[in-house]
Design a protein around this motif. Sequence first.
Motif, PDB file in Angstrom:
ATOM      1  N   PRO A  35       0.808  -1.225   0.000  1.00 21.33           N
ATOM      2  CA  PRO A  35       0.000   0.000   0.000  1.00 21.33           C
ATOM      3  C   PRO A  35       0.839   1.272   0.000  1.00 21.33           C
ATOM      4  CG  PRO A  35      -0.771  -1.561   1.642  1.00 21.33           C
ATOM      5  CD  PRO A  35       0.518  -2.102   1.125  1.00 21.33           C
ATOM      6  N   ASP A  36       2.121   1.171   0.411  1.00 19.93           N
ATOM      7  CA  ASP A  36       2.950   2.379   0.458  1.00 19.93           C
ATOM      8  C   ASP A  36       3.725   2.609  -0.837  1.00 19.93           C
ATOM      9  OD1 ASP A  36       4.427   0.115   0.849  1.00 19.93           O
ATOM     10  OD2 ASP A  36       5.698   0.915   2.433  1.00 19.93           O
ATOM     11  N   TYR A  37       3.416   1.845  -1.894  1.00 20.29           N
ATOM     12  CA  TYR A  37       4.121   2.030  -3.174  1.00 20.29           C
ATOM     13  C   TYR A  37       3.801   3.406  -3.738  1.00 20.29           C
ATOM     14  CZ  TYR A  37       5.420   1.309  -8.063  1.00 20.29           C
ATOM     15  OH  TYR A  37       5.976   1.435  -9.314  1.00 20.29           O
ATOM     16  N   SER A  38       4.841   4.159  -4.135  1.00 17.44           N
ATOM     17  CA  SER A  38       4.595   5.538  -4.559  1.00 17.44           C
ATOM     18  C   SER A  38       4.832   5.735  -6.053  1.00 17.44           C
ATOM     19  CB  SER A  38       5.495   6.485  -3.756  1.00 17.44           C
ATOM     20  OG  SER A  38       6.843   6.119  -3.973  1.00 17.44           O
ATOM     21  N   GLY A  39       5.299   4.680  -6.778  1.00 14.32           N
ATOM     22  CA  GLY A  39       5.572   4.841  -8.204  1.00 14.32           C
ATOM     23  C   GLY A  39       4.287   5.084  -8.997  1.00 14.32           C
ATOM     24  N   GLU A  40       4.456   5.688 -10.175  1.00 16.01           N
ATOM     25  CA  GLU A  40       3.285   6.035 -10.991  1.00 16.01           C
ATOM     26  C   GLU A  40       3.048   5.007 -12.087  1.00 16.01           C
ATOM     27  OE1 GLU A  40       1.071   8.407 -10.628  1.00 16.01           O
ATOM     28  OE2 GLU A  40       2.087   9.028  -8.778  1.00 16.01           O
ATOM     29  N   ALA A  41       4.043   4.157 -12.360  1.00 14.67           N
ATOM     30  CA  ALA A  41       3.938   3.284 -13.522  1.00 14.67           C
ATOM     31  C   ALA A  41       3.860   1.812 -13.101  1.00 14.67           C
ATOM     32  CB  ALA A  41       5.150   3.494 -14.428  1.00 14.67           C
ATOM     33  N   ASP A  42       3.579   0.949 -14.071  1.00 11.21           N
ATOM     34  CA  ASP A  42       3.646  -0.489 -13.833  1.00 11.21           C
ATOM     35  C   ASP A  42       5.086  -0.851 -13.501  1.00 11.21           C
ATOM     36  OD1 ASP A  42       1.055  -0.398 -14.606  1.00 11.21           O
ATOM     37  OD2 ASP A  42       1.354  -1.414 -16.541  1.00 11.21           O
ATOM     38  N   VAL A  43       5.245  -1.945 -12.769  1.00  4.48           N
ATOM     39  CA  VAL A  43       6.601  -2.401 -12.457  1.00  4.48           C
ATOM     40  C   VAL A  43       7.000  -3.480 -13.453  1.00  4.48           C
ATOM     41  CG1 VAL A  43       8.018  -3.603 -10.765  1.00  4.48           C
ATOM     42  CG2 VAL A  43       6.430  -1.844 -10.016  1.00  4.48           C
ATOM     43  N   LEU A  44       8.166  -3.293 -14.085  1.00  8.03           N
ATOM     44  CA  LEU A  44       8.665  -4.265 -15.054  1.00  8.03           C
ATOM     45  C   LEU A  44       9.877  -4.971 -14.461  1.00  8.03           C
ATOM     46  CD1 LEU A  44       8.475  -2.027 -18.222  1.00  8.03           C
ATOM     47  CD2 LEU A  44       6.861  -3.779 -17.515  1.00  8.03           C
ATOM     48  N   ILE A  45       9.817  -6.297 -14.426  1.00 10.40           N
ATOM     49  CA  ILE A  45      10.939  -7.040 -13.845  1.00 10.40           C
ATOM     50  C   ILE A  45      11.460  -8.049 -14.862  1.00 10.40           C
ATOM     51  CG2 ILE A  45      11.700  -8.463 -11.920  1.00 10.40           C
ATOM     52  CD1 ILE A  45       9.379  -7.497 -10.314  1.00 10.40           C
ATOM     53  N   PRO A  46      12.757  -7.979 -15.210  1.00 13.47           N
ATOM     54  CA  PRO A  46      13.321  -8.992 -16.106  1.00 13.47           C
ATOM     55  C   PRO A  46      13.284 -10.350 -15.410  1.00 13.47           C
ATOM     56  CG  PRO A  46      14.948  -7.284 -15.541  1.00 13.47           C
ATOM     57  CD  PRO A  46      13.754  -7.019 -14.719  1.00 13.47           C
ATOM     58  N   ALA A  47      13.023 -11.403 -16.175  1.00 13.36           N
ATOM     59  CA  ALA A  47      12.900 -12.716 -15.550  1.00 13.36           C
ATOM     60  C   ALA A  47      13.319 -13.807 -16.511  1.00 13.36           C
ATOM     61  CB  ALA A  47      11.455 -12.948 -15.099  1.00 13.36           C
ATOM     62  N   ARG A  48      13.683 -14.940 -15.941  1.00  9.24           N
ATOM     63  CA  ARG A  48      13.970 -16.155 -16.686  1.00  9.24           C
ATOM     64  C   ARG A  48      12.719 -17.018 -16.485  1.00  9.24           C
ATOM     65  NH1 ARG A  48      17.487 -17.150 -20.468  1.00  9.24           N
ATOM     66  NH2 ARG A  48      18.273 -19.259 -20.293  1.00  9.24           N
ATOM     67  N   VAL A  49      11.994 -17.274 -17.566  1.00 10.05           N
ATOM     68  CA  VAL A  49      10.687 -17.916 -17.426  1.00 10.05           C
ATOM     69  C   VAL A  49      10.716 -19.297 -18.073  1.00 10.05           C
ATOM     70  CG1 VAL A  49       8.248 -17.763 -18.012  1.00 10.05           C
ATOM     71  CG2 VAL A  49       9.512 -15.707 -17.418  1.00 10.05           C
ATOM     72  N   THR A  50      10.184 -20.299 -17.354  1.00  6.93           N
ATOM     73  CA  THR A  50      10.048 -21.647 -17.903  1.00  6.93           C
ATOM     74  C   THR A  50       8.575 -22.043 -17.821  1.00  6.93           C
ATOM     75  OG1 THR A  50      12.164 -22.093 -16.852  1.00  6.93           O
ATOM     76  CG2 THR A  50      11.024 -23.968 -17.827  1.00  6.93           C
ATOM     77  N   LEU A  51       7.964 -22.363 -18.973  1.00  8.97           N
ATOM     78  CA  LEU A  51       6.535 -22.680 -18.992  1.00  8.97           C
ATOM     79  C   LEU A  51       6.330 -24.127 -19.427  1.00  8.97           C
ATOM     80  CD1 LEU A  51       5.354 -19.403 -20.731  1.00  8.97           C
ATOM     81  CD2 LEU A  51       5.286 -19.939 -18.295  1.00  8.97           C
ATOM     82  N   SER A  52       5.294 -24.762 -18.911  1.00  9.69           N
ATOM     83  CA  SER A  52       5.008 -26.139 -19.298  1.00  9.69           C
ATOM     84  C   SER A  52       3.773 -26.172 -20.198  1.00  9.69           C
ATOM     85  CB  SER A  52       4.772 -26.995 -18.056  1.00  9.69           C
ATOM     86  OG  SER A  52       3.459 -26.770 -17.599  1.00  9.69           O
ATOM     87  N   HIS A  53       3.455 -27.347 -20.735  1.00 13.49           N
ATOM     88  CA  HIS A  53       2.285 -27.499 -21.599  1.00 13.49           C
ATOM     89  C   HIS A  53       0.993 -27.184 -20.867  1.00 13.49           C
ATOM     90  CE1 HIS A  53       4.258 -29.141 -25.072  1.00 13.49           C
ATOM     91  NE2 HIS A  53       5.003 -29.883 -24.278  1.00 13.49           N
ATOM     92  N   ALA A  54       0.964 -27.514 -19.568  1.00 12.16           N
ATOM     93  CA  ALA A  54      -0.285 -27.433 -18.821  1.00 12.16           C
ATOM     94  C   ALA A  54      -0.659 -26.005 -18.422  1.00 12.16           C
ATOM     95  CB  ALA A  54      -0.172 -28.305 -17.573  1.00 12.16           C
ATOM     96  N   GLY A  55       0.077 -25.025 -18.909  1.00 11.58           N
ATOM     97  CA  GLY A  55      -0.276 -23.641 -18.588  1.00 11.58           C
ATOM     98  C   GLY A  55       0.246 -23.198 -17.237  1.00 11.58           C
ATOM     99  N   ASP A  56       1.267 -23.868 -16.749  1.00 10.16           N
ATOM    100  CA  ASP A  56       1.900 -23.330 -15.542  1.00 10.16           C
ATOM    101  C   ASP A  56       3.410 -23.281 -15.753  1.00 10.16           C
ATOM    102  OD1 ASP A  56       2.566 -25.953 -15.413  1.00 10.16           O
ATOM    103  OD2 ASP A  56       1.473 -26.407 -13.575  1.00 10.16           O
ATOM    104  N   GLY A  57       4.104 -22.743 -14.793  1.00  8.46           N
ATOM    105  CA  GLY A  57       5.549 -22.590 -14.964  1.00  8.46           C
ATOM    106  C   GLY A  57       6.178 -21.872 -13.797  1.00  8.46           C
ATOM    107  N   VAL A  58       7.428 -21.465 -14.031  1.00  5.82           N
ATOM    108  CA  VAL A  58       8.205 -20.823 -12.974  1.00  5.82           C
ATOM    109  C   VAL A  58       8.894 -19.604 -13.564  1.00  5.82           C
ATOM    110  CG1 VAL A  58      10.200 -21.072 -11.466  1.00  5.82           C
ATOM    111  CG2 VAL A  58       8.619 -22.971 -11.708  1.00  5.82           C
TER     112      VAL A  58
END
Lengths: 179, 319
Positions: free
Chosen positions: B69-92
């Motif tokens: 609730p104390d976030y003061s930024g005005e924009a969306d937060v963008l975070i670089p990530a290493r993403v692994t997705l599976s067939h079933a629509g989930d991932g890490v």
Amino acid sequence: MEIFRSIVSILSAVAIPALLLFFLVYGAFRRVKVYEVAVEGAKEGFNIAVRIIPYLVLMLVSIAIFRASGAMDVFIALVRPLTDLVGIPAEVLPMAIMRPLSGSGSLGIMTETMQAYGTDSFIGVLVSTLYGSTETTFYVLAVYFGAVGIRNTRHALPTGLLADFIAFLAAVFFVGLVL
Amino acid sequence: MLNHIWLALIVIGILTAAGRDIYDVSQNTYGNGVPWMVQIESPGSLDTYGKAIDATVRIPRRQVLAHFPDYSGEADVLIPARVTLSHAGDGVAVLDVTGDVPEKFRVMAAALGGERTLTARLRQSADVWKAEIDPVSLVYLKKVTNAAFDIAGVAVQIAIGLIGIMALWLGVMKVAEKAGLITHLARFVRPITVRLFPDIPADHPAVGSMIMNISANMLGLGNAATPFGLKAMEELDELNTKKGVATDSMVTFLALNTSCITLIPATAIAVRAAAGSSDPAIIIGTSFLASLTATIFAVTISKLLARVKMFRWDRSEAE
């Protein structure tokens, strides 16, 4: 100022080699068995360094706990009304409180504060003067008393802390004169 | 005195950490148990099932506010990530929180044991992804534990690092002592030292060691100063009739040492220069005057306090 500065920097560069040369040559001249005697002294150095380990570990651990818990921030908030009275700017308070406790901690605070307020601003010059003009009192007391097993330190700590406080007031005063 | 302060630092530290952690739990400061609704943006296709790809996790501003609730930024937060997705629509997603992201993500990463990464489990629901992060709690108590263990190691390293330099200087000092140099030096500064240290015989080797310590300190040669200082303490302790109790001379010496007159504050000047100061050496004058003032007061205070009842030598015992 410029001349004073270059004299001092030459002096600190030459001091150690000159001292080594002078002590050893004078010793040899006085027919001291230089190497053997030096080895004997060096053995003592090893013992002292090992003997201070427990004191150093326990003192630094208690200070690290105090810092990591954020108790430092609470403490600063508590003493702020007092320091406002004597004219220490609130921005340098973290430095004033960290300096006697931790050398690396206060080095970090000095760097952060200068980045935030500018190196040549009043605050910037003040924090670096504070850092330059005082010592890490707790560290010195722990190590020096630890080396000779002093448990009752009597008035050493109040003396050191009062002296630190006076150094801070003096720094505020003299930096105010210069800037 | 040192006893009480030592205990107070630890007790206050741990209680503060516990208090803050209890507050965080009661306020759910880290948004534990509330899933994050995020978008995953990648230059290529996301259909690389089972393989890790580089992507960006976009957290809408409203989502950030729902958790912090104390976030003061005005924009969306963008975070670089290493993403692994599976067939079933989930991932890490392994989020890299070193960049320009709210500080709390870094605190969470540290509390969960990742150095600079935060791991989120992903599940697709319609066009957004539901990201879950392990609950974060007891952040400050964990910090206290880590800090205590880390510094215990560092303290030993400091002491081990001292061995070499101590051996060198005490070796050289021993030669100077055997040659009679230290006695000469002590005799030379006698007019000052008899006043500062009335209970030390005028040409005692302790005086020589103290002079060496203080001169090294004045020149900013900290590495050379410590061995001389510790040697001086040993010699002062030889004159001590109550082992374990600090003598007046020891306290005066440490007062001189901790407030020591600084001719060249080498470290502070170096940091100022590195930080881009236009006049790094401006602090030479101010440091000199401030430390000179402090030294004069320190010696005076040490003499005055020595007479205060609770600190008096004849009333002090080794605890």
